[in-house]
Enzyme design. Structure first.
Site, short mmCIF file in Angstrom:
data_model
loop_
_atom_site.label_atom_id
_atom_site.label_comp_id
_atom_site.label_asym_id
_atom_site.label_seq_id
_atom_site.Cartn_x
_atom_site.Cartn_y
_atom_site.Cartn_z
CB CYS A 146 26.18 17.54 -16.24
SG CYS A 146 25.52 19.21 -16.13
CG ASN A 191 23.55 15.36 -13.81
OD1 ASN A 191 23.02 16.33 -14.36
ND2 ASN A 191 23.11 14.13 -13.95
CD GLU A 242 9.98 11.52 -33.37
OE1 GLU A 242 9.51 12.30 -32.54
OE2 GLU A 242 11.14 11.10 -33.31
CD GLU A 285 15.66 15.99 -31.88
OE1 GLU A 285 15.95 16.26 -30.71
OE2 GLU A 285 15.11 14.92 -32.20
CG HIS A 318 -9.32 24.21 -39.86
ND1 HIS A 318 -10.59 24.71 -40.04
CD2 HIS A 318 -9.41 22.88 -40.07
CE1 HIS A 318 -11.42 23.72 -40.31
NE2 HIS A 318 -10.73 22.59 -40.34
CE LYS A 339 19.20 9.52 -26.36
NZ LYS A 339 18.38 9.65 -27.58
C1 AGP Z 1 13.93 13.60 -29.30
O1 AGP Z 1 14.72 13.33 -30.37
C2 AGP Z 1 14.62 14.15 -28.11
N1 AGP Z 1 15.78 13.46 -27.74
C3 AGP Z 1 13.69 14.46 -26.95
O2 AGP Z 1 12.52 15.03 -27.42
C4 AGP Z 1 13.35 13.26 -26.02
O3 AGP Z 1 12.49 12.37 -26.66
C5 AGP Z 1 12.71 13.80 -24.73
O4 AGP Z 1 13.61 14.65 -24.09
C6 AGP Z 1 12.26 12.72 -23.80
O5 AGP Z 1 13.32 11.93 -23.39
P1 AGP Z 1 13.09 10.53 -22.69
O6 AGP Z 1 12.42 9.64 -23.69
O7 AGP Z 1 14.44 10.05 -22.32
O8 AGP Z 1 12.20 10.78 -21.51
#
Ligand code: AGP
Length: 617
Positions: free
Chosen positions: A2, A101, A490, A497, A513, A612
């Protein structure tokens, strides 16, 4: 998971908190709330939804403002997102108010105990339990708020960054941290203080900040300053005031429709910032303090273990290919969430590289702690300066990508690969596994990457057209080989997402496979088929798709002829060394997912169910 914001000073706290919450909304956005002391009473407004919803609601509900307040933007852990479960939470007496948080794991037993002592609860949250525990301690022990917070936190199991104040003593705010980040901005002459999950809410007011360490708490008093203590033993801690390097422009959209698009376009500069001062081509050297100071650890390592999550894990996979190819060091890449719980074999001769944009991901942090406890040397690759992972690592290298606000990682990925490539090259040179001419060639090519990324970005209109054709697809397959297999993963993650279209990334040769059964005329298949990466083999894979009527979108090297003849669409990227090609092939995949998501009307910067930084398990 949060975002928390607080203000104590002489200005109107309301706009500072609302604007601060908007900047922290990337951390969670299912509900939001604000609490202010208006000079007479406590005013609280909260709602399910975004900060914009809170702004509307609170404008009507809070008509008188004041100079102390706290605010919260939530990503639910306990209790569904609704108005009642939103923070701030007020204690039973109506005197104390909190934002939080993190997660209080033993909240249930604490709640039962408080219930037996007559406390009642409106919400389903762990946070409401915590504020009432603080109140209970304060009343029964007859102590001040700071002491009550400390005693209560010593009974708590879990993670937290909290800010609490008492409406009867609004010149004081108490904050504490364990596992979740907390920064305190200090105004000139200590006449105002800002509290936030990161520094973005207060950078236009002050560049001076104190970052609390785990298990620390601070009592912040108007005109009297901050006192930081250890929560466990009450010892006073010397505060280190850090000068912040970020500025306001870096965290605004700068004319782009979304942060994600801005961050995609920032990549040429971000990559350059990553190698600036480290890649010295004229002298043919790579200089990275974190590596030089610990060279023996790397050279004597039995293996490198990479731990990370999500996009950062994909960057780790690219690193595996690069480290093994250039430096001939065995590498294992692990999901931090699996690694931390699977009783892995770790020795003092292992080097663990933890990769994290935010530097706050709970699983990665826990993996580091585990590795450290077994004696491994931990090297952090983070973007956020001063983050928990950066601090927990023995040494490290920042990516210098600048703030990444869009939930979907873009520039974090390419800058992580850049740093990891620099490290691999430096180690390869030290080990003698790369010739001097090859080394120089890599330096030269790496310096050319920003220009080539600019070039790749020019395919935007073409990619938009392709996005328009395939935006209604139900599934997509992403294929790549070698260095570009992680890029396929990726690419699929980016699409999933932000557009919510199901997508799979696969090694191209692995398709036969199993996944080949999925291919028919409705299946768009994005194939990374650059010239240097097993090109002929990938062309064969493309033929296999074509003969099953799959729609082929090829990511190819400029001037490609063969794939162009087979594919329905091709997107060109400039030629480069194979090891550096992920820095280019990933660009069209980012743009493709971005345009599809925009065309589908999705919230690109704040996709549903995500946040994030994942600071909870
Ligand atoms: C990817 O677009 C995501 N935001 C997510 O997979 C992210 O990479 C993951 O949560 C790891 O976050 P970090 O690099 O801040 O550790």
């Amino acid at each position: 998971m949060c975002g928390i914001v607080g203000y104590l000073g002489t200005r109107d706290a309301y706009p500072i908190i609302i604007e601060g919450l908007k900047r922290l909304e990337y951390r969670g956005y299912d509900s939001a709330g604000i609490a202010l002391f208006d000079g007479t009473d406590l005013k609280v407004s909260k709602t399910k939804g975004k900060v914009a919803d809170l702004e509307k609601k609170s404008e009507a509900e809070i008509t008188t403002h004041g100079c102390v307040g706290i605010g919260h933007t939530r990503w639910a852990t306990h209790g569904v997102p609704n108005d009642v479960n939103s923070h701030p939470h007020v204690s039973n007496s109506g005197e104390l108010v909190i934002i939080h948080n993190g997660i209080i794991e033993n909240y249930d037993s604490l709640k039962q105990e408080l219930t037996s002592r007559g406390y009642t609860f409106k919400s389903d949250t762990d946070t409401e339990v915590l504020i009432n525990l603080i109140e209970y301690v304060k009343k029964t022990e007859g102590v001040k708020l700071g002491k009550a917070v400390q005693i209560a936190l010593n009974q708590v199991i879990g993670a937290y960054a909290i800010a609490v104040f008492d409406k009867n003593k609004p010149e004081e705010v108490v904050v504490a941290k364990l596992g979740s980040p907390l920064a305190i901005g200090i105004g000139k002459d200590e006449d105002e203080f800002f509290i936030a999950s990161d520094a973005s809410p207060f950078i236009e007011y002050t560049k001076n900040a104190v970052y609390l360490e785990d298990e620390e708490m601070a009592v912040i008093r108007f005109h009297k300053g901050i006192k930081v203590r250890k929560i466990k033993d009450d010892s006073l801690v010397d505060t280190y005031v850090q000068e912040l390097q970020i500025n306001l422009e870096q965290i605004e959209k700068g004319g782009y429709e979304h942060f994600m698009l801005k961050e995609i376009h920032e990549q040429p500069k971000a990559i350059q910032d990553t190698y600036r001062g480290r890649l010295l081509r004229n002298e043919a050297i790579i200089k990275m303090a974190g590596i030089e100071d610990n060279m023996k650890k790397f050279l004597n390592a039995n293996r490198i273990i990479v731990v990370a999550c999500g996009t950062s894990w994909h960057a780790g996979l690219v690193a595996e290919y690069i480290f093994e190819d250039l430096a001939r060091i065995p590498v294992e890449v692990e999901y931090a969430s699996e690694f931390r719980y699977r009783n892995p074999v770790i020795t003092e001769n292992d080097v663990l590289i933890a990769i994290s944009q935010s530097g706050e991901t709970a699983d990665t942090l826990a993996a580091i702690k585990l590795a450290k406890s077994k004696g491994a040397f931990v090297f952090g690759v983070c973007n956020v300066v001063g983050s928990s992972i950066a601090r927990e690592s023995h040494a490290g290298a920042y990516t210098h990508a600048g703030p990444e606000i869009g939930v979907a990682s873009t520039k974090a990925f390419t800058t992580q690969i850049t740093v990891l490539t620099l490290i691999a090259l430096r180690l390869a040179r030290a080990k003698g596994t790369i010739s001097s001419s090859d080394f120089r060639q890599h330096l030269l090519e790496l310096e050319m990457i920003p220009g080539k990324v600019e070039q790749a970005l020019k395919s935007d209109d073409l990619i938009k057209n392709i996005a328009n054709i395939y935006k209604d697809a139900k599934n997509m397959l992403y294929l790549g080989r070698g260095f570009n297999f992680p890029v396929a993963l990726e690419g699929a993650l980016k699409l999933k997402e932000i557009s919510y279209i199901h997508a799979e990334g696969y090694p191209a040769a692995e398709m036969k496979h199993g996944p080949i059964a999925l291919i028919d005329e409705n299946m768009p298949v994005i194939v990374i088929a650059t010239k240097k990466g097993h090109y002929e083999k990938v062309v064969s894979n493309i033929q296999e798709i074509k003969s099953r009527k799959g729609k082929i979108i090829g990511i190819v090297t400029e001037g490609d002829v063969q794939v162009r003849q087979l594919a329905d669409h091709v997107i060109e990227v400039p030629e480069s060394l194979e090891a550096l090609s992920p820095l280019l092939t990933t660009i069209p995949l980012q743009l493709l997912s971005y345009h599809i998501a925009v065309m589908l009307g999705k919230n690109v910067d704040q996709p549903r169910n995500l946040a994030k930084s994942v600071t909870v398990e």
